[in-house]
Design a protein around this motif. Structure first.
Motif, PDB file in Angstrom:
ATOM      1  N   ARG A  78       1.112   3.871  -3.223  1.00 47.81           N
ATOM      2  CA  ARG A  78       0.675   5.256  -3.000  1.00 47.81           C
ATOM      3  C   ARG A  78       1.831   6.234  -3.211  1.00 47.81           C
ATOM      4  O   ARG A  78       1.647   7.320  -3.782  1.00 47.81           O
ATOM      5  CB  ARG A  78       0.107   5.388  -1.590  1.00 47.81           C
ATOM      6  CG  ARG A  78      -1.129   4.554  -1.320  1.00 47.81           C
ATOM      7  CD  ARG A  78      -2.356   5.080  -2.004  1.00 47.81           C
ATOM      8  NE  ARG A  78      -2.811   6.326  -1.406  1.00 47.81           N
ATOM      9  CZ  ARG A  78      -3.869   7.022  -1.838  1.00 47.81           C
ATOM     10  NH1 ARG A  78      -4.547   6.599  -2.886  1.00 47.81           N
ATOM     11  NH2 ARG A  78      -4.235   8.133  -1.246  1.00 47.81           N
ATOM     12  N   MET A  80      -5.768   4.536   6.666  1.00 49.75           N
ATOM     13  CA  MET A  80      -5.494   3.183   6.166  1.00 49.75           C
ATOM     14  C   MET A  80      -4.345   2.529   6.926  1.00 49.75           C
ATOM     15  O   MET A  80      -4.367   1.317   7.170  1.00 49.75           O
ATOM     16  CB  MET A  80      -5.178   3.236   4.667  1.00 49.75           C
ATOM     17  CG  MET A  80      -6.393   3.394   3.769  1.00 49.75           C
ATOM     18  SD  MET A  80      -7.560   1.995   3.842  1.00 49.75           S
ATOM     19  CE  MET A  80      -6.525   0.652   3.227  1.00 49.75           C
ATOM     20  N   THR A 133      -7.804   7.774  -4.143  1.00 45.43           N
ATOM     21  CA  THR A 133      -7.992   7.934  -2.695  1.00 45.43           C
ATOM     22  C   THR A 133      -9.448   7.680  -2.325  1.00 45.43           C
ATOM     23  O   THR A 133      -9.746   7.022  -1.317  1.00 45.43           O
ATOM     24  CB  THR A 133      -7.564   9.348  -2.288  1.00 45.43           C
ATOM     25  OG1 THR A 133      -6.203   9.561  -2.701  1.00 45.43           O
ATOM     26  CG2 THR A 133      -7.686   9.566  -0.795  1.00 45.43           C
ATOM     27  N   PHE A 176     -10.374   3.962  -1.672  1.00 39.92           N
ATOM     28  CA  PHE A 176     -10.101   3.414  -0.340  1.00 39.92           C
ATOM     29  C   PHE A 176     -11.049   4.003   0.702  1.00 39.92           C
ATOM     30  O   PHE A 176     -11.495   3.293   1.609  1.00 39.92           O
ATOM     31  CB  PHE A 176      -8.649   3.670   0.053  1.00 39.92           C
ATOM     32  CG  PHE A 176      -7.664   2.864  -0.736  1.00 39.92           C
ATOM     33  CD1 PHE A 176      -7.519   1.505  -0.515  1.00 39.92           C
ATOM     34  CD2 PHE A 176      -6.887   3.451  -1.730  1.00 39.92           C
ATOM     35  CE1 PHE A 176      -6.624   0.740  -1.251  1.00 39.92           C
ATOM     36  CE2 PHE A 176      -5.992   2.707  -2.469  1.00 39.92           C
ATOM     37  CZ  PHE A 176      -5.858   1.349  -2.234  1.00 39.92           C
ATOM     38  N   GLU A 177     -11.368   5.276   0.572  1.00 35.18           N
ATOM     39  CA  GLU A 177     -12.288   5.878   1.527  1.00 35.18           C
ATOM     40  C   GLU A 177     -13.679   5.275   1.400  1.00 35.18           C
ATOM     41  O   GLU A 177     -14.335   4.950   2.407  1.00 35.18           O
ATOM     42  CB  GLU A 177     -12.365   7.393   1.312  1.00 35.18           C
ATOM     43  CG  GLU A 177     -13.313   8.090   2.298  1.00 35.18           C
ATOM     44  CD  GLU A 177     -13.333   9.593   2.112  1.00 35.18           C
ATOM     45  OE1 GLU A 177     -12.882  10.318   3.022  1.00 35.18           O
ATOM     46  OE2 GLU A 177     -13.820  10.047   1.057  1.00 35.18           O
ATOM     47  N   GLY A 234      -8.114  -2.428  -4.636  1.00 39.75           N
ATOM     48  CA  GLY A 234      -7.855  -0.994  -4.643  1.00 39.75           C
ATOM     49  C   GLY A 234      -6.435  -0.653  -5.070  1.00 39.75           C
ATOM     50  O   GLY A 234      -6.211   0.351  -5.766  1.00 39.75           O
ATOM     51  N   ILE A 258     -13.433   0.896   1.627  1.00 41.93           N
ATOM     52  CA  ILE A 258     -12.771   0.295   2.787  1.00 41.93           C
ATOM     53  C   ILE A 258     -13.120   1.047   4.065  1.00 41.93           C
ATOM     54  O   ILE A 258     -13.800   0.517   4.952  1.00 41.93           O
ATOM     55  CB  ILE A 258     -11.231   0.273   2.597  1.00 41.93           C
ATOM     56  CG1 ILE A 258     -10.858  -0.420   1.285  1.00 41.93           C
ATOM     57  CG2 ILE A 258     -10.571  -0.409   3.800  1.00 41.93           C
ATOM     58  CD1 ILE A 258     -11.222  -1.870   1.193  1.00 41.93           C
ATOM     59  N   PHE A 282       0.832  -1.197   0.000  1.00 44.92           N
ATOM     60  CA  PHE A 282       0.000   0.000   0.000  1.00 44.92           C
ATOM     61  C   PHE A 282       0.873   1.256   0.000  1.00 44.92           C
ATOM     62  O   PHE A 282       0.662   2.179  -0.803  1.00 44.92           O
ATOM     63  CB  PHE A 282      -0.923  -0.011   1.235  1.00 44.92           C
ATOM     64  CG  PHE A 282      -1.768   1.228   1.377  1.00 44.92           C
ATOM     65  CD1 PHE A 282      -2.975   1.329   0.709  1.00 44.92           C
ATOM     66  CD2 PHE A 282      -1.357   2.277   2.178  1.00 44.92           C
ATOM     67  CE1 PHE A 282      -3.763   2.480   0.832  1.00 44.92           C
ATOM     68  CE2 PHE A 282      -2.136   3.421   2.315  1.00 44.92           C
ATOM     69  CZ  PHE A 282      -3.335   3.522   1.642  1.00 44.92           C
ATOM     70  N   GLU A 287      -4.533   8.022   3.824  1.00 46.07           N
ATOM     71  CA  GLU A 287      -3.387   7.137   4.057  1.00 46.07           C
ATOM     72  C   GLU A 287      -3.134   6.921   5.548  1.00 46.07           C
ATOM     73  O   GLU A 287      -2.808   5.809   5.978  1.00 46.07           O
ATOM     74  CB  GLU A 287      -2.150   7.703   3.363  1.00 46.07           C
ATOM     75  CG  GLU A 287      -2.193   7.511   1.857  1.00 46.07           C
ATOM     76  CD  GLU A 287      -1.112   8.297   1.132  1.00 46.07           C
ATOM     77  OE1 GLU A 287      -0.213   8.856   1.806  1.00 46.07           O
ATOM     78  OE2 GLU A 287      -1.163   8.363  -0.112  1.00 46.07           O
ATOM     79  N   ILE A 290      -8.811  -4.601  -0.493  1.00 42.41           N
ATOM     80  CA  ILE A 290      -7.691  -3.673  -0.453  1.00 42.41           C
ATOM     81  C   ILE A 290      -6.753  -3.932  -1.634  1.00 42.41           C
ATOM     82  O   ILE A 290      -6.286  -2.998  -2.299  1.00 42.41           O
ATOM     83  CB  ILE A 290      -6.931  -3.778   0.884  1.00 42.41           C
ATOM     84  CG1 ILE A 290      -7.834  -3.351   2.039  1.00 42.41           C
ATOM     85  CG2 ILE A 290      -5.662  -2.930   0.863  1.00 42.41           C
ATOM     86  CD1 ILE A 290      -7.261  -3.650   3.415  1.00 42.41           C
TER      87      ILE A 290
END
Length: 428
Positions: free
Chosen positions: A25, A123, A59, A62-63, A143, A66, A21, A120, A140
């Motif tokens: 990123r 996460m 972004t 993930f928001e 993603g 997840i 991750f 981030e 995840i």
């Protein structure tokens, strides 16, 4: 096995996922680092998106999928972002129109980067909580692969945007490439028979790569190398763009309506073909794989060459024994490269990296395909209409993202991707 022994492999898997991750990123940020805020805001055509939008949308994934659903203490950075940075997930709710992403001047780039920081951090905390993270580890990983797709899109969309500037600015100025000796393409024979294609279940795959299934292929031959710029120049000089008998009806219509005379980004200067690259305008290297051609151009070239495009099953069978090595995003060339070392005889060269290779296969479901439940099921299945499959990855694809079973897809007239071709023909 005691609880400590069971916990160790789980902790190791989550630690590896956390590391992946952070690396992915960070790479997205690095791709945007050379750009100004103005560079990041521009949308050059409806099919492309601003870099700032890519930074925010990856972004948002993930928001939305997840943190908002599986992290009880999480609070959204800005509720308005749920609509602004939704791409095509109708199951999530409303979305801002794709052709108008370049009109989103607010939030500014600093706010988008703060959004990335916020998500981030959340996460990182989430990945340290095994009880919450382990059940959604596969989501995840989806993603992360989704973000790698957008890393490639950042480069392809950015290239199109910079090409529209009359100053022809470079993303990276240094040109590290040198000329090499031409390598003649041969034909590699494959016997008829039953084969299995599709993902074999080891590691990550998108749902459109499944289920693995059997196909019967008549004997065929595949070119040992992709079609080069030099090959395509010969097609142009033989009147390829002026001969309607070479083109599908849709292709000839595009040639006439859009004035196509060469691949995208090509122009003649002092009698020599040049092409716009992420390092500025450069002379065309005749030995490098041709790129920025549509399916329609690839199909016309194949007909001119008295050959055809391979089916995706033929391509995958040919690629099955080929090492997954090549010119990927990590090389930072951001352009297809001429082959510098001879490939072993009987092994197709440059199957991975450099350019996505068009196939003659419609993008459709494999037998028994079922999309995932919920909004993430919209990821691939709903696009299985009116598009063609490409294989192999490109010079803008992250190396860890590609595999022999990977199915990319685009409409037949698209040219802004790093798309090329390799010839096939029926066995004599």
């Amino acid at each position: 096995m005691d609880s400590n022994a069971r916990a160790a492999p789980l902790a190791s898997r989550l630690s590896a996922l956390e590391q992946r991750f952070r690396e992915i990123r960070a790479r997205t940020r690095a791709l945007a680092a050379p750009l100004s805020a103005e560079d990041c805001a521009i949308q050059s055509m409806p099919d492309a998106s601003p870099t700032k939008w890519h930074l925010a949308h990856t972004t948002w994934f993930f928001e939305t999928f997840i943190l908002s659903q599986h992290a009880p203490q999480y609070r959204a950075f800005d509720p308005a972002f749920k609509v602004l940075f939704n791409s095509y997930y109708n199951g999530v709710g409303d979305k801002h129109p794709r052709p108008e992403r370049g009109l989103i001047t607010r939030p500014d780039l600093d706010a988008v980067m703060a959004y990335r920081d916020h998500v981030e951090t959340a996460m990182d905390d989430f990945l340290h909580d095994a009880a919450h993270a382990e059940p959604v580890a596969a989501l995840i990983e989806l993603g992360l692969n989704h973000e790698q797709q957008h890393q490639e899109l950042i480069l392809t969309d950015l290239k199109h945007m910079l090409s529209r500037n009359p100053l022809k600015p470079a993303y990276e100025k240094h040109w590290p490439l040198t000329s090499v000796q031409a390598r003649k393409a041969d034909w590699i024979a494959f016997a008829e028979g039953l084969h299995e294609i599709g993902h074999d279940g080891a590691g990550f795959a998108f749902d459109n790569e499944t289920p693995r299934h059997r196909v019967f292929l008549p004997a065929f031959e595949l070119a040992s190398h992709p079609v080069t710029h030099g090959d395509f120049i010969a097609f142009i000089e033989d009147g390829g763009y002026r001969r309607p008998e070479l083109w599908l009806s849709l292709g000839w219509d595009a040639v006439q309506a859009r004035g196509w005379e060469a691949p995208l980004y090509w122009e003649k200067r002092d009698g020599q073909w040049h092409t716009f690259t992420l390092r500025g305008l450069m002379p065309v290297d005749p030995n490098a794989p041709v790129c920025h051609v549509s399916f329609l151009e690839a199909e016309a070239f194949a007909r001119w060459a008295d050959a055809r495009l391979p089916t995706e099953a033929e391509w995958e069978v040919a690629a099955a024994g080929v090492a997954r090595e090549g010119n990927f995003l990590e090389s930072a060339a951001f352009h297809p490269l001429a082959l510098r070392e001879a490939s072993p005889r009987g092994v197709p060269a440059q199957m991975f990296g450099d350019v996505w290779e068009w196939t003659r296969s419609d993008y459709g479901p494999y037998p028994g395909f079922r999309p995932e439940a919920g909004a993430v099921g919209e990821y691939n299945g709903k696009f299985m209409c009116g598009q063609y499959v490409l294989r192999g990855g490109s010079c803008a694809t992250p190396a860890s993202h590609i595999r022999a079973s990977y199915r990319n897809f685009f409409p037949p007239d698209v040219r802004w991707q790093f798309s090329g071709l390799r010839l096939a023909r029926d066995a004599p």
